[in-house]
Write a protein that holds these residues in place. Structure first.
Motif, mmCIF file in Angstrom:
data_model
loop_
_atom_site.group_PDB
_atom_site.id
_atom_site.type_symbol
_atom_site.label_atom_id
_atom_site.label_comp_id
_atom_site.label_asym_id
_atom_site.label_seq_id
_atom_site.Cartn_x
_atom_site.Cartn_y
_atom_site.Cartn_z
ATOM 1 N N ARG A 8 0.821 -1.199 0.000
ATOM 2 C CA ARG A 8 0.000 0.000 0.000
ATOM 3 C C ARG A 8 0.861 1.256 0.000
ATOM 4 O O ARG A 8 1.726 1.417 0.841
ATOM 5 C CB ARG A 8 -0.838 0.026 1.276
ATOM 6 C CG ARG A 8 -2.284 -0.049 1.037
ATOM 7 C CD ARG A 8 -3.008 -0.037 2.356
ATOM 8 N NE ARG A 8 -3.235 -1.433 2.694
ATOM 9 C CZ ARG A 8 -3.239 -1.937 3.894
ATOM 10 N NH1 ARG A 8 -3.042 -1.194 4.934
ATOM 11 N NH2 ARG A 8 -3.455 -3.197 4.084
ATOM 12 N N ILE A 40 -6.808 2.482 -8.085
ATOM 13 C CA ILE A 40 -6.770 3.214 -6.810
ATOM 14 C C ILE A 40 -7.714 4.399 -6.851
ATOM 15 O O ILE A 40 -8.520 4.602 -5.933
ATOM 16 C CB ILE A 40 -5.332 3.660 -6.468
ATOM 17 C CG1 ILE A 40 -4.491 2.449 -6.063
ATOM 18 C CG2 ILE A 40 -5.328 4.712 -5.363
ATOM 19 C CD1 ILE A 40 -3.014 2.737 -5.922
ATOM 20 N N ASP A 61 -7.957 -2.872 4.376
ATOM 21 C CA ASP A 61 -7.544 -4.121 3.713
ATOM 22 C C ASP A 61 -8.517 -4.529 2.616
ATOM 23 O O ASP A 61 -8.113 -4.974 1.542
ATOM 24 C CB ASP A 61 -7.403 -5.251 4.729
ATOM 25 C CG ASP A 61 -6.187 -5.070 5.623
ATOM 26 O OD1 ASP A 61 -5.193 -4.465 5.158
ATOM 27 O OD2 ASP A 61 -6.225 -5.529 6.772
ATOM 28 N N TRP A 64 -7.971 -2.230 -0.332
ATOM 29 C CA TRP A 64 -6.749 -2.590 -1.055
ATOM 30 C C TRP A 64 -6.944 -3.870 -1.865
ATOM 31 O O TRP A 64 -6.435 -3.984 -2.983
ATOM 32 C CB TRP A 64 -5.583 -2.724 -0.096
ATOM 33 C CG TRP A 64 -4.289 -2.875 -0.834
ATOM 34 C CD1 TRP A 64 -3.478 -3.957 -0.830
ATOM 35 C CD2 TRP A 64 -3.680 -1.929 -1.719
ATOM 36 N NE1 TRP A 64 -2.395 -3.744 -1.655
ATOM 37 C CE2 TRP A 64 -2.493 -2.517 -2.215
ATOM 38 C CE3 TRP A 64 -4.028 -0.651 -2.154
ATOM 39 C CZ2 TRP A 64 -1.651 -1.855 -3.114
ATOM 40 C CZ3 TRP A 64 -3.192 -0.003 -3.048
ATOM 41 C CH2 TRP A 64 -2.026 -0.597 -3.513
ATOM 42 N N CYS A 68 -6.256 -4.252 -5.915
ATOM 43 C CA CYS A 68 -5.424 -5.301 -6.512
ATOM 44 C C CYS A 68 -6.197 -6.115 -7.536
ATOM 45 O O CYS A 68 -5.696 -6.409 -8.628
ATOM 46 C CB CYS A 68 -4.860 -6.210 -5.425
ATOM 47 S SG CYS A 68 -3.668 -5.396 -4.356
#
Length: 92
Positions: A8, A40, A61, A64, A68
């Motif tokens: 990150r 992002i 989390d 993120w 991904c």
């Protein structure tokens, strides 16, 4: 594939200071990193709207993980990732 770790970024400007040694500055690196930056920004926009308009919050989390996955998905449709399955892109 590549020798990269999904870490990150601490600041937005950190995203633009990337070293592509894992890819050797290949076309894959450019495609993947472009996808990461867009993912992002997209996920932040969606999360912002969810917080403002629906009062719904996700943990960092989870956010993120979405970044991904989306970056991998978007990169996987590029011709430079033609013979690489999506699960390998996501995992690596």
């Amino acid at each position: 594939m590549a020798d990269l770790r999904w870490v990150r970024p601490e600041h937005l400007h950190s995203m633009f200071e990337v070293d592509f040694r894992g890819f050797g500055w290949s076309n894959r690196a450019k495609v993947l990193w472009s996808s990461v930056i867009l993912a992002i920004l997209w996920v932040i926009w969606i999360e912002r709207n969810a917080r403002i308009f629906r009062d719904v919050y996700e943990d960092l989390d989870s956010i993120w993980d979405k970044v991904c996955f989306l970056a991998s998905l978007w990169a996987s449709v590029d011709k430079s990732f033609k013979d690489i399955p999506l699960f390998l892109i996501v995992r690596n």
